[in-house]
Scaffold this motif. Structure first.
Motif, PDB file in Angstrom:
ATOM      1  N   LEU A  72     -58.616 -18.417 -53.009  1.00 53.94           N
ATOM      2  CA  LEU A  72     -57.990 -19.749 -52.279  1.00 53.94           C
ATOM      3  C   LEU A  72     -57.983 -19.298 -50.716  1.00 53.94           C
ATOM      4  CD1 LEU A  72     -54.990 -20.221 -54.702  1.00 53.94           C
ATOM      5  CD2 LEU A  72     -57.291 -21.303 -54.806  1.00 53.94           C
ATOM      6  N   LEU A  73     -58.049 -20.374 -50.106  1.00 58.55           N
ATOM      7  CA  LEU A  73     -57.756 -20.426 -48.709  1.00 58.55           C
ATOM      8  C   LEU A  73     -56.548 -21.350 -48.627  1.00 58.55           C
ATOM      9  CD1 LEU A  73     -58.433 -19.473 -45.627  1.00 58.55           C
ATOM     10  CD2 LEU A  73     -60.176 -21.564 -45.797  1.00 58.55           C
ATOM     11  N   LEU A  74     -55.289 -20.895 -47.969  1.00 57.36           N
ATOM     12  CA  LEU A  74     -54.156 -21.800 -47.722  1.00 57.36           C
ATOM     13  C   LEU A  74     -53.888 -21.898 -46.361  1.00 57.36           C
ATOM     14  CD1 LEU A  74     -51.954 -19.485 -50.327  1.00 57.36           C
ATOM     15  CD2 LEU A  74     -53.475 -21.602 -50.866  1.00 57.36           C
ATOM     16  N   GLY A  75     -53.180 -22.911 -46.131  1.00 53.96           N
ATOM     17  CA  GLY A  75     -52.549 -23.204 -44.624  1.00 53.96           C
ATOM     18  C   GLY A  75     -51.307 -23.973 -44.994  1.00 53.96           C
ATOM     19  N   LYS A  76     -50.374 -23.737 -44.185  1.00 53.89           N
ATOM     20  CA  LYS A  76     -49.116 -24.261 -44.031  1.00 53.89           C
ATOM     21  C   LYS A  76     -48.383 -23.728 -42.500  1.00 53.89           C
ATOM     22  CE  LYS A  76     -44.949 -25.486 -46.415  1.00 53.89           C
ATOM     23  NZ  LYS A  76     -44.139 -25.468 -47.801  1.00 53.89           N
ATOM     24  N   LEU A  77     -47.766 -24.829 -41.929  1.00 60.74           N
ATOM     25  CA  LEU A  77     -47.035 -24.332 -40.601  1.00 60.74           C
ATOM     26  C   LEU A  77     -47.900 -23.686 -39.804  1.00 60.74           C
ATOM     27  CD1 LEU A  77     -43.745 -23.367 -42.365  1.00 60.74           C
ATOM     28  CD2 LEU A  77     -44.270 -25.585 -41.582  1.00 60.74           C
ATOM     29  N   GLY A  78     -49.209 -24.102 -39.618  1.00 67.66           N
ATOM     30  CA  GLY A  78     -49.930 -23.773 -38.642  1.00 67.66           C
ATOM     31  C   GLY A  78     -50.529 -21.950 -38.770  1.00 67.66           C
ATOM     32  N   ARG A  79     -50.365 -21.797 -40.049  1.00 68.05           N
ATOM     33  CA  ARG A  79     -50.720 -20.087 -40.669  1.00 68.05           C
ATOM     34  C   ARG A  79     -51.783 -20.474 -41.692  1.00 68.05           C
ATOM     35  NH1 ARG A  79     -45.663 -16.893 -41.379  1.00 68.05           N
ATOM     36  NH2 ARG A  79     -46.975 -14.978 -41.446  1.00 68.05           N
TER      37      ARG A  79
END
Length: 92
Positions: free
Chosen positions: A36-43
């Protein structure tokens, strides 16, 4: 198996992806070198999904040792909750 990376999905992956998306993460499934590639809050993070007893393969171990970004292994919905709590508290 294709080359050094197995393409088998772990049985718990679908539930983990659903939970991550419900918590506001962008989630892209991948085949290699991680799940998985995850993103949240600019991270951004890369994540491997494993069952409770699942282990990283030798190629995955090598990859994780040399990757200079954010990594994690998720085994359960509880892992997702703990990871999300860390992300919300850390925000750095």
């Amino acid at each position: 198996m294709r080359g050094q990376w197995a393409n088998k999905r772990d049985a718990n992956e679908a539930d983990i992806v659903i939970e991550l998306r419900a918590r506001g993460y962008s989630v892209t499934t991948m085949d290699k070198p991680v799940d998985l590639l995850l993103g949240k809050l600019g991270r951004t993070w890369i994540a491997e999904v494993k069952t409770t007893k699942g282990k990283l393969t030798k190629p995955q171990e090598r990859f994780y040792k040399t990757w200079r970004g954010n990594t994690l292994i998720l085994r359960s919905i509880q892992d997702v909750a703990e990871f999300d709590a860390y992300v919300r508290e850390d925000k750095a």
